[in-house]
Design a protein around this motif. Structure first.
Motif, PDB file in Angstrom:
ATOM      1  N   LEU A 232     -18.769 -78.647 -15.281  1.00  0.00           N
ATOM      2  CA  LEU A 232     -20.122 -78.105 -15.436  1.00  0.00           C
ATOM      3  C   LEU A 232     -20.252 -77.231 -16.673  1.00  0.00           C
ATOM      4  N   VAL A 233     -19.267 -76.368 -16.874  1.00  0.00           N
ATOM      5  CA  VAL A 233     -19.281 -75.450 -18.018  1.00  0.00           C
ATOM      6  C   VAL A 233     -18.031 -75.748 -18.837  1.00  0.00           C
ATOM      7  N   VAL A 234     -18.228 -76.384 -19.962  1.00  0.00           N
ATOM      8  CA  VAL A 234     -17.119 -76.847 -20.792  1.00  0.00           C
ATOM      9  C   VAL A 234     -16.782 -75.779 -21.830  1.00  0.00           C
ATOM     10  N   GLY A 235     -15.495 -75.612 -22.091  1.00  0.00           N
ATOM     11  CA  GLY A 235     -15.064 -74.739 -23.191  1.00  0.00           C
ATOM     12  C   GLY A 235     -14.216 -73.579 -22.713  1.00  0.00           C
ATOM     13  N   GLY A 236     -13.525 -72.991 -23.669  1.00  0.00           N
ATOM     14  CA  GLY A 236     -12.642 -71.873 -23.380  1.00  0.00           C
ATOM     15  C   GLY A 236     -13.041 -70.598 -24.098  1.00  0.00           C
ATOM     16  N   THR A 237     -14.300 -70.513 -24.507  1.00  0.00           N
ATOM     17  CA  THR A 237     -14.773 -69.335 -25.223  1.00  0.00           C
ATOM     18  C   THR A 237     -15.109 -68.212 -24.248  1.00  0.00           C
ATOM     19  N   LYS A 238     -15.343 -67.032 -24.787  1.00  0.00           N
ATOM     20  CA  LYS A 238     -15.753 -65.903 -23.951  1.00  0.00           C
ATOM     21  C   LYS A 238     -17.086 -66.207 -23.275  1.00  0.00           C
ATOM     22  N   SER A 239     -17.976 -66.846 -24.001  1.00  0.00           N
ATOM     23  CA  SER A 239     -19.286 -67.206 -23.446  1.00  0.00           C
ATOM     24  C   SER A 239     -19.139 -68.189 -22.289  1.00  0.00           C
ATOM     25  N   ALA A 240     -18.279 -69.187 -22.448  1.00  0.00           N
ATOM     26  CA  ALA A 240     -18.049 -70.161 -21.373  1.00  0.00           C
ATOM     27  C   ALA A 240     -17.426 -69.481 -20.167  1.00  0.00           C
ATOM     28  N   ALA A 241     -16.486 -68.560 -20.402  1.00  0.00           N
ATOM     29  CA  ALA A 241     -15.860 -67.832 -19.291  1.00  0.00           C
ATOM     30  C   ALA A 241     -16.904 -67.028 -18.527  1.00  0.00           C
TER      31      ALA A 241
ATOM     32  N   VAL B 156     -21.730 -68.644 -12.549  1.00  0.00           N
ATOM     33  CA  VAL B 156     -21.957 -69.773 -11.640  1.00  0.00           C
ATOM     34  C   VAL B 156     -21.074 -69.618 -10.400  1.00  0.00           C
ATOM     35  N   ASP B 157     -19.815 -69.253 -10.615  1.00  0.00           N
ATOM     36  CA  ASP B 157     -18.878 -69.077  -9.507  1.00  0.00           C
ATOM     37  C   ASP B 157     -19.360 -68.001  -8.542  1.00  0.00           C
ATOM     38  N   GLN B 158     -19.746 -66.857  -9.067  1.00  0.00           N
ATOM     39  CA  GLN B 158     -20.088 -65.719  -8.215  1.00  0.00           C
ATOM     40  C   GLN B 158     -21.504 -65.798  -7.632  1.00  0.00           C
ATOM     41  N   LEU B 159     -22.417 -66.446  -8.325  1.00  0.00           N
ATOM     42  CA  LEU B 159     -23.787 -66.522  -7.818  1.00  0.00           C
ATOM     43  C   LEU B 159     -24.011 -67.702  -6.876  1.00  0.00           C
TER      44      LEU B 159
ATOM     45  N   GLN C 272     -12.310 -63.264 -12.328  1.00  0.00           N
ATOM     46  CA  GLN C 272     -12.708 -64.607 -12.723  1.00  0.00           C
ATOM     47  C   GLN C 272     -12.965 -64.733 -14.225  1.00  0.00           C
ATOM     48  N   ILE C 273     -13.502 -63.716 -14.850  1.00  0.00           N
ATOM     49  CA  ILE C 273     -13.680 -63.794 -16.304  1.00  0.00           C
ATOM     50  C   ILE C 273     -12.321 -63.973 -16.970  1.00  0.00           C
ATOM     51  N   ALA C 274     -11.355 -63.168 -16.582  1.00  0.00           N
ATOM     52  CA  ALA C 274     -10.004 -63.304 -17.137  1.00  0.00           C
ATOM     53  C   ALA C 274      -9.413 -64.671 -16.788  1.00  0.00           C
ATOM     54  N   ASN C 275      -9.591 -65.096 -15.560  1.00  0.00           N
ATOM     55  CA  ASN C 275      -9.059 -66.380 -15.106  1.00  0.00           C
ATOM     56  C   ASN C 275      -9.643 -67.534 -15.916  1.00  0.00           C
ATOM     57  N   PHE C 276     -10.949 -67.551 -16.100  1.00  0.00           N
ATOM     58  CA  PHE C 276     -11.586 -68.653 -16.801  1.00  0.00           C
ATOM     59  C   PHE C 276     -11.313 -68.630 -18.305  1.00  0.00           C
ATOM     60  N   TYR C 277     -11.021 -67.467 -18.848  1.00  0.00           N
ATOM     61  CA  TYR C 277     -10.800 -67.370 -20.290  1.00  0.00           C
ATOM     62  C   TYR C 277      -9.337 -67.613 -20.676  1.00  0.00           C
ATOM     63  N   PHE C 278      -8.401 -67.091 -19.889  1.00  0.00           N
ATOM     64  CA  PHE C 278      -6.992 -67.128 -20.288  1.00  0.00           C
ATOM     65  C   PHE C 278      -6.135 -68.168 -19.566  1.00  0.00           C
ATOM     66  N   ILE C 279      -6.543 -68.611 -18.400  1.00  0.00           N
ATOM     67  CA  ILE C 279      -5.661 -69.403 -17.533  1.00  0.00           C
ATOM     68  C   ILE C 279      -6.052 -70.887 -17.571  1.00  0.00           C
TER      69      ILE C 279
END
Length: 177
Positions: free
Chosen positions: A77-86, A92-95, A143-150
């Motif tokens: 759904l949300v492609v990319g590894g940028t800060k904005s994508a994270a 989306v995950d939390q809402l 989740q921000i850290a998870n989606f950006y770094f992992i």
């Protein structure tokens, strides 16, 4: 510890789905043990092994498959590894996902604890909002850290490691009558 991590990495490469399910079930079980021993102060003699087994089954058959699948869907759904994508993934995950997941987790826990539909609805009305607010204190930053770094295939494991503390709270909340 390093060799344990390497073994985990090898298993994740060979059998990622199985490892994710076993990890989720085990860590939900660990969360329940901590809940019973630390929060509820039951002591080993009064530990409810059947409850821990129920919570582990929720981890194996609900948490692992649902969260693991959700991360795959979210990555599409949300492609990319940028800060904005994270940030977008976290929102989306939390809402959307977290409110549904929490309701389902509490409902399944109630059903496995033998609550009637009416009792389960009453329990959800009592506990859901508090659990969701508590969720928002912890999970957005994780989740921000998870989606950006992992990488995707390790996200469930990272979440489950953090979730040991969360699962302790959630199993206490789910089993508080």
């Amino acid at each position: 510890m390093a060799s344990l991590w390497r073994s985990y990495q090898v298993l994740m490469t060979k059998r990622p789905w199985t490892v994710q399910l076993v990890t989720a079930g085990t860590l939900v079980g660990v969360g329940d043990v901590i809940s019973q021993q630390v929060f509820e102060r039951r002591g080993l003699a009064h530990h409810n092994v059947q409850r821990t087994a129920k919570m582990m089954s929720i981890g194996f058959f609900f948490v692992g498959p649902v969260v693991g699948s959700w991360y795959k869907v979210l990555d599409r759904l949300v492609v990319g590894g940028t800060k904005s994508a994270a940030m977008k993934k976290m929102l989306v995950d939390q809402l959307f996902f977290a409110p549904c997941f929490l309701g389902a987790f509490l409902g399944i826990s109630g059903a496995l604890n033998g609550l009637t539909v009416e009792e389960n609805v009453t329990k959800l009305k009592r506990d859901y909002t508090d659990a969701l607010i508590s969720n928002y204190y912890l999970w957005p930053a994780v989740q921000i850290a998870n989606f950006y770094f992992i990488p995707l295939h390790h996200r469930l494991a990272v979440v489950q490691i953090v979730a040991v503390a969360w699962n302790s709270y959630l199993t206490w909340k789910a089993n508080k009558m």
